[in-house]
Design a protein around this motif. Structure first.
Motif, PDB file in Angstrom:
ATOM      1  N   VAL A 216       1.148  -1.205  -0.013  1.00  0.00           N
ATOM      2  CA  VAL A 216      -0.011   0.027  -0.344  1.00  0.00           C
ATOM      3  C   VAL A 216       0.785   1.356   0.175  1.00  0.00           C
ATOM      4  CG1 VAL A 216      -2.070   1.118   0.688  1.00  0.00           C
ATOM      5  CG2 VAL A 216      -1.811  -1.057   0.869  1.00  0.00           C
ATOM      6  N   ALA A 217       1.662   1.363   0.815  1.00  0.00           N
ATOM      7  CA  ALA A 217       2.827   2.414   1.144  1.00  0.00           C
ATOM      8  C   ALA A 217       3.769   2.507  -0.114  1.00  0.00           C
ATOM      9  CB  ALA A 217       3.876   2.950   2.293  1.00  0.00           C
ATOM     10  N   GLU A 218       4.014   1.670  -0.503  1.00  0.00           N
ATOM     11  CA  GLU A 218       4.895   1.439  -2.027  1.00  0.00           C
ATOM     12  C   GLU A 218       3.888   2.379  -3.436  1.00  0.00           C
ATOM     13  OE1 GLU A 218       8.165   0.773  -2.430  1.00  0.00           O
ATOM     14  OE2 GLU A 218       8.641  -0.361  -0.747  1.00  0.00           O
ATOM     15  N   LYS A 238       1.557   1.650   8.049  1.00  0.00           N
ATOM     16  CA  LYS A 238       1.437   1.994   7.085  1.00  0.00           C
ATOM     17  C   LYS A 238       2.531   3.243   7.072  1.00  0.00           C
ATOM     18  CE  LYS A 238      -2.383  -0.743   4.893  1.00  0.00           C
ATOM     19  NZ  LYS A 238      -2.855  -1.543   5.955  1.00  0.00           N
ATOM     20  N   THR A 239       1.986   4.327   8.113  1.00  0.00           N
ATOM     21  CA  THR A 239       2.796   4.863   8.520  1.00  0.00           C
ATOM     22  C   THR A 239       4.246   5.012   8.400  1.00  0.00           C
ATOM     23  OG1 THR A 239       0.920   5.844   9.877  1.00  0.00           O
ATOM     24  CG2 THR A 239       2.497   7.772   9.575  1.00  0.00           C
ATOM     25  N   LEU A 299      -2.978   8.858   1.792  1.00  0.00           N
ATOM     26  CA  LEU A 299      -3.357   7.210   2.235  1.00  0.00           C
ATOM     27  C   LEU A 299      -4.838   7.343   2.951  1.00  0.00           C
ATOM     28  CD1 LEU A 299      -3.271   4.300   1.266  1.00  0.00           C
ATOM     29  CD2 LEU A 299      -2.195   4.884   3.784  1.00  0.00           C
ATOM     30  N   ILE A 300      -5.950   7.174   1.788  1.00  0.00           N
ATOM     31  CA  ILE A 300      -7.516   6.219   2.646  1.00  0.00           C
ATOM     32  C   ILE A 300      -7.338   4.740   2.982  1.00  0.00           C
ATOM     33  CG2 ILE A 300      -9.276   6.391   3.050  1.00  0.00           C
ATOM     34  CD1 ILE A 300      -9.880   9.156   1.826  1.00  0.00           C
ATOM     35  N   ASP A 301      -7.066   4.598   4.445  1.00  0.00           N
ATOM     36  CA  ASP A 301      -6.648   2.599   4.218  1.00  0.00           C
ATOM     37  C   ASP A 301      -8.292   2.980   5.790  1.00  0.00           C
ATOM     38  OD1 ASP A 301      -6.310   0.074   4.749  1.00  0.00           O
ATOM     39  OD2 ASP A 301      -4.671   1.055   6.344  1.00  0.00           O
ATOM     40  N   ALA A 302      -9.018   2.563   4.490  1.00  0.00           N
ATOM     41  CA  ALA A 302     -10.322   2.627   5.046  1.00  0.00           C
ATOM     42  C   ALA A 302     -10.685   1.530   5.807  1.00  0.00           C
ATOM     43  CB  ALA A 302     -11.472   2.846   3.922  1.00  0.00           C
ATOM     44  N   PRO A 303     -11.703   1.715   7.213  1.00  0.00           N
ATOM     45  CA  PRO A 303     -12.908   0.834   7.592  1.00  0.00           C
ATOM     46  C   PRO A 303     -13.181   0.213   7.156  1.00  0.00           C
ATOM     47  CG  PRO A 303     -13.173   3.009   8.205  1.00  0.00           C
ATOM     48  CD  PRO A 303     -12.534   3.653   6.983  1.00  0.00           C
ATOM     49  N   CYS A 304     -13.066  -1.568   6.670  1.00  0.00           N
ATOM     50  CA  CYS A 304     -14.223  -2.416   5.896  1.00  0.00           C
ATOM     51  C   CYS A 304     -14.548  -3.340   6.528  1.00  0.00           C
ATOM     52  CB  CYS A 304     -12.741  -2.641   4.980  1.00  0.00           C
ATOM     53  SG  CYS A 304     -11.729  -3.371   5.396  1.00  0.00           S
ATOM     54  N   SER A 305     -14.360  -4.291   6.514  1.00  0.00           N
ATOM     55  CA  SER A 305     -15.344  -5.865   6.477  1.00  0.00           C
ATOM     56  C   SER A 305     -13.837  -6.295   7.368  1.00  0.00           C
ATOM     57  CB  SER A 305     -15.530  -6.831   5.704  1.00  0.00           C
ATOM     58  OG  SER A 305     -14.871  -7.118   4.472  1.00  0.00           O
ATOM     59  N   GLY A 306     -12.859  -6.566   6.510  1.00  0.00           N
ATOM     60  CA  GLY A 306     -11.700  -7.193   7.280  1.00  0.00           C
ATOM     61  C   GLY A 306     -11.726  -8.427   6.713  1.00  0.00           C
ATOM     62  N   MET A 397      -6.336  -1.763  -3.163  1.00  0.00           N
ATOM     63  CA  MET A 397      -6.079  -0.422  -3.105  1.00  0.00           C
ATOM     64  C   MET A 397      -6.494  -0.016  -4.673  1.00  0.00           C
ATOM     65  SD  MET A 397      -2.310  -1.602  -2.879  1.00  0.00           S
ATOM     66  CE  MET A 397      -2.650  -3.513  -2.016  1.00  0.00           C
ATOM     67  N   ALA A 398      -6.588   1.307  -4.811  1.00  0.00           N
ATOM     68  CA  ALA A 398      -6.013   2.172  -5.907  1.00  0.00           C
ATOM     69  C   ALA A 398      -6.039   3.534  -5.930  1.00  0.00           C
ATOM     70  CB  ALA A 398      -8.009   2.569  -6.317  1.00  0.00           C
ATOM     71  N   LEU A 399      -4.958   3.562  -7.082  1.00  0.00           N
ATOM     72  CA  LEU A 399      -4.690   5.583  -7.309  1.00  0.00           C
ATOM     73  C   LEU A 399      -5.237   6.062  -8.080  1.00  0.00           C
ATOM     74  CD1 LEU A 399      -1.991   6.913  -6.857  1.00  0.00           C
ATOM     75  CD2 LEU A 399      -0.629   6.016  -8.891  1.00  0.00           C
ATOM     76  N   LEU A 400      -5.354   7.078  -7.157  1.00  0.00           N
ATOM     77  CA  LEU A 400      -6.546   8.821  -8.384  1.00  0.00           C
ATOM     78  C   LEU A 400      -5.294   9.820  -8.408  1.00  0.00           C
ATOM     79  CD1 LEU A 400      -9.870   7.568  -6.091  1.00  0.00           C
ATOM     80  CD2 LEU A 400      -8.806   6.683  -8.499  1.00  0.00           C
ATOM     81  N   GLU A 401      -5.755  10.651  -9.387  1.00  0.00           N
ATOM     82  CA  GLU A 401      -4.952  11.934  -9.117  1.00  0.00           C
ATOM     83  C   GLU A 401      -5.401  12.634  -9.155  1.00  0.00           C
ATOM     84  OE1 GLU A 401      -0.589  11.783 -11.039  1.00  0.00           O
ATOM     85  OE2 GLU A 401      -1.639  13.230 -12.634  1.00  0.00           O
ATOM     86  N   ARG A 402      -5.635  13.901  -8.787  1.00  0.00           N
ATOM     87  CA  ARG A 402      -6.334  14.881  -8.982  1.00  0.00           C
ATOM     88  C   ARG A 402      -6.039  15.752  -9.887  1.00  0.00           C
ATOM     89  NH1 ARG A 402      -7.684  20.221  -4.672  1.00  0.00           N
ATOM     90  NH2 ARG A 402      -8.857  21.214  -6.796  1.00  0.00           N
TER      91      ARG A 402
END
Length: 404
Positions: A216-218, A238-239, A299-306, A397-402
């Protein structure tokens, strides 16, 4: 294998807390392992692995043992007898194991192994959801992989050492590791060991972090000197990885709604020698608004079902409920909508979960991109990691750009 009474009693006590009182398995096992200082590594491994095993296969073992929740101690001993019989362990002459129908247990196991919800020991609703979202073939393979015991993977802290040096230091302690292709900072333990007692851990040379989580961090594509926001930092696994990739240069703002998790992050950051991390508690919307248009990376490491990490949290499948998954999807979208505003023009955002469900993953990204907040973002790439293909945790993981 010979069963020892005090170890077996510890397992039964642990299962009572997990199944009947809703305690988390990892916390219960931590407590159990402190019970007797005379226990050696094998004793401790037996208690931990047997408890996890029976938690993982609860539905299957309860069905074979013909017991129902809430389980009394006799019920739990019957489930223990099922576990031991299926493992080929000779049952001692204890009252708990009187009249154990060994042959019948094996016959029932063969019968139930033809029905996926019993074979893989999962609730009906989860079996239906997995098949609906992933399809029958993929779900079959994935749930089998998620029921396997997870490997122990280390992430080398490059602020303090190198992979080669750490591998040598651990080898001198009789802890053998191997490199993983495509995971630049990972070392996999060849055999399970308590790495937390080593000087290498105390000195901050590594963290225990699954190989999929290390991607994720990569994926965030950080550079030294940037301003980076880890918006759902938790205790900071990840931080800390981001800090090492940034070589301690620049600023990482680690945010979370739980202050106690950020205290843990501060402690870990000190051990890691990571000096560019600033924790901030999200106690109001102002904390987010102050950072609108300010971050190079978010980075949004979102809360999820796990559901992707069931191998290391097998009790989660018994705690999860269908309505939680519906609620968490609303939370995920709300977080994406609000936190994306912190990305400055030309900056990038990673949305990540440890879930395998498309409805928590690519469908959330698609929904965001077609919304008012997301219309200024472009999807650069995404990555879906399934346990049966990677051998590690399920992740997305998804990488988005503004857009400029």
């Amino acid at each position: 294998m010979r069963l020892h009474r005090n170890l077996c009693f510890s397992v039964i006590d642990g299962l009572t807390l997990i199944f009947n009182e809703g305690h988390y398995a990892d916390k219960v096992i931590q407590q159990l392992l402190k019970r007797d200082k005379r226990w050696g590594a094998r004793d401790r491994a037996f208690v931990a692995e047997t408890t996890y095993d029976i938690v993982r296969w609860k539905r299957l073992y309860a069905e074979i043992a013909e017991v129902k929740e809430p389980f009394n101690r006799d019920n739990l001993w019957r489930m223990f007898a099922v576990w031991a019989t299926l493992k080929g362990i000779k049952l001692p002459d204890w009252k708990y194991f009187e009249d154990t129908p060994t042959r019948k247990i094996k016959g029932r196991f063969d019968e139930l192994s033809k029905i996926r919800k019993f074979k893989e020991s999962i609730p009906d609703w989860l079996d239906e959801l997995g098949e609906k979202e992933l399809g029958n073939t993929v779900w079959n393979k994935e749930i089998t992989a998620l029921n396997e015991q997870a490997d122990v993977i280390l992430r080398v802290n490059t602020l303090k050492t190198t992979k080669e040096k750490l591998q040598t230091e651990l080898f001198d302690l009789d802890i053998e590791t191997e490199y993983l292709q495509d995971y630049p900072n990972a070392l996999k333990l060849k055999e399970r060991a308590n790495v937390f007692t080593t000087d290498a851990f105390k000195n901050g040379y590594f963290e225990v972090q699954d190989a999929s989580s290390q991607l994720v961090a990569e994926f965030l594509n950080v550079q030294p000197g940037m301003r980076v926001v880890d918006a759902c930092a938790g205790a900071g696994g990840k931080t800390l990885h981001i800090a090492s990739l940034m070589e301690n240069k620049g600023q990482i703002i680690a945010m979370d709604i739980y202050e106690n998790k950020l205290h843990e992050l501060k402690r870990r950051a000190k051990r890691n020698g990571a000096h560019n991390i600033e924790p901030r508690v999200i106690d109001s919307t102002k904390v987010i608004k102050k950072l609108y248009d300010k971050a190079d990376r978010v980075l949004i490491d979102a809360p999820c079902s796990g559901l992707g990490v069931l191998r290391r949290n097998p009790d989660a499948k018994w705690k999860l409920q269908p309505d939680f998954i519906e609620k968490i999807k609303t939370t995920q979208q709300d977080i994406l909508q609000q936190y994306a505003k912190m990305v400055k023009v030309g900056g990038q955002l990673v949305y990540a979960t440890c879930s395998i469900l498309p409805s928590e993953n690519q469908e959330q990204v698609d929904k965001f991109l077609t919304s008012e907040s997301g219309k200024n973002f472009t999807l650069i790439k995404d990555k879906k990691v399934l346990a049966h293909k990677s051998g590690f945790d399920g992740f997305f993981m998804a990488l988005l750009e503004r857009k400029v």
